[in-house]
Design a protein around this motif. Structure first.
Motif, short mmCIF file in Angstrom:
data_model
loop_
_atom_site.label_atom_id
_atom_site.label_comp_id
_atom_site.label_asym_id
_atom_site.label_seq_id
_atom_site.Cartn_x
_atom_site.Cartn_y
_atom_site.Cartn_z
N SER A 97 32.44 40.16 46.27
CA SER A 97 31.02 39.95 46.57
C SER A 97 30.15 40.40 45.40
O SER A 97 29.17 39.74 45.05
CB SER A 97 30.61 40.74 47.82
N PHE A 98 30.53 41.52 44.80
CA PHE A 98 29.75 42.03 43.67
C PHE A 98 29.76 41.00 42.53
O PHE A 98 28.71 40.68 41.95
CB PHE A 98 30.30 43.38 43.19
N THR A 99 30.94 40.48 42.23
CA THR A 99 31.05 39.48 41.15
C THR A 99 30.19 38.26 41.47
O THR A 99 29.49 37.74 40.59
CB THR A 99 32.53 39.06 40.98
N ALA A 100 30.22 37.83 42.74
CA ALA A 100 29.43 36.65 43.13
C ALA A 100 27.94 36.90 42.95
O ALA A 100 27.21 36.03 42.46
CB ALA A 100 29.75 36.27 44.59
N VAL A 101 27.48 38.09 43.33
CA VAL A 101 26.06 38.43 43.19
C VAL A 101 25.67 38.42 41.72
O VAL A 101 24.63 37.85 41.33
CB VAL A 101 25.77 39.83 43.82
N VAL A 102 26.50 39.02 40.87
CA VAL A 102 26.20 39.10 39.44
C VAL A 102 26.17 37.70 38.83
O VAL A 102 25.25 37.35 38.07
CB VAL A 102 27.24 40.00 38.72
N GLU A 103 27.16 36.88 39.18
CA GLU A 103 27.22 35.51 38.62
C GLU A 103 26.00 34.69 39.06
O GLU A 103 25.40 33.98 38.24
CB GLU A 103 28.50 34.80 39.07
N ALA A 104 25.63 34.81 40.34
CA ALA A 104 24.49 34.03 40.84
C ALA A 104 23.21 34.48 40.14
O ALA A 104 22.38 33.66 39.76
CB ALA A 104 24.36 34.20 42.35
#
Ligand code: ATR
Length: 282
Positions: free
Chosen positions: A45-52
């Motif tokens: 989830s953290f990676t997804a937030v950062v990428e978005a």
């Protein structure tokens, strides 16, 4: 054009970062939007937030509990790390630099800058640091780079202090060459120029077991926003004392500079924040 920033954490509703960064932006006349970003407590989830966020043109992100190590892992795997982030094993500031995700850690330098602004001497200072968790890990290199003398790291669990010193010494030559001793917190004695509480005890009602013959000229607690018995203890013995609110603003100012290239007048920003809080609390 409005520049976008976030602070990612869980929980995050309490974060003061949006208010602090808005004061910085107002000081230099920059148009920003700085938002709190809740994230489920897992690395994907953290990676997804950062990428978005960065994919959508975001300029900079702060990272807070419990994601500082996750952010470090992400930058290590597919980005780059500053020396302070690399040695701390934790990232509190993210940006995209030369097309690559870049992680920095401004917590320790924020502490050092606040101590300097208080006028407390650091050059050759005998320093005692209490705690061996993430907060302590992040401040050792910046303190050494600020020119302190002998450093003692004390912790409730002595083995964790020994492990911390071994890990930090392996990660940095500068730390490896510095004089660092360890002891159990209850065995910490002597006279220090500066004693720093980097434990999380301030979040509880417990108190540290401090020896009667432990003295310090200056006492700093990295916590803020609540009564701190650690500071009271040393104030009663004649020390100058400070909580960690200035460190919070100091680390934020360094993040802001990483993102925008603009230096902030931290004293003026602190006054503006105090004024704003007085007005809001009325
Ligand atoms: P942080 O990221 O805030 O440093 P942490 O990594 O969980 O949090 O580390 C917490 C630190 O506070 C540790 O040094 C811990 O001591 P132990 O290593 O012995 O656990 C210290 N700490 C927390 N509660 C404490 C207490 N009641 N008395 C003494 N030290 C305490």
């Amino acid at each position: 054009m409005t520049q976008h920033f976030i602070v990612i954490g869980n929980p995050i509703a309490h974060s003061k970062s949006p208010q602090i960064h808005q004061v910085f932006a107002d000081q230099i006349g920059l148009d920003i939007r700085y938002q709190r970003q809740y994230c489920p407590n897992d690395a994907a989830s953290f990676t997804a937030v950062v990428e978005a966020f960065f994919g959508g043109g975001g300029i900079g992100a702060n990272v807070t509990v419990p994601f500082k190590q996750v952010a470090y892992d992400l930058c290590q795997e597919r980005g780059a790390l500053s020396e302070h982030a690399s040695v701390a094993g934790a990232v509190n500031t993210l940006l995209v630099k030369d097309g690559v995700l870049y992680g920095d850690n401004t917590d320790g330098q924020g502490l050092v800058n606040h101590i300097v602004s208080l006028g407390w001497p650091l050059k050759n200072a005998r320093v005692a640091l209490i705690g061996a968790g993430g907060a302590a890990r992040g401040v050792v290199l910046p303190l050494i780079q600020a020119g302190i003398g002998a450093l003692t790291i004390a912790n409730r669990t002595l083995s964790k202090a020994d492990t911390l010193v071994a890990e930090l010494s392996a990660a940095s030559n500068e730390i490896n060459q510095h004089s660092i001793t360890t002891c159990a917190t209850a065995d910490l004695t002597g006279d220090f120029d500066l004693i720093i509480n980097a434990t999380s005890i301030g979040l509880t009602d417990a108190t540290l077991p401090l020896a009667d013959n432990l003295q310090a000229q200056h006492a700093y607690d990295m916590m803020y926003g609540r009564p701190l018995p650690f500071l009271q203890h040393f104030k009663e013995r004649g020390a100058q004392a400070s909580d960690g609110y200035g460190m919070l603003i100091g680390q934020a100012a360094l993040s802001f500079k990483r993102w925008t290239g603009q230096a902030i007048d931290v004293t003026q920003a602190t006054q503006a924040l105090q004024q704003a809080n007085l007005t809001t609390n009325k």
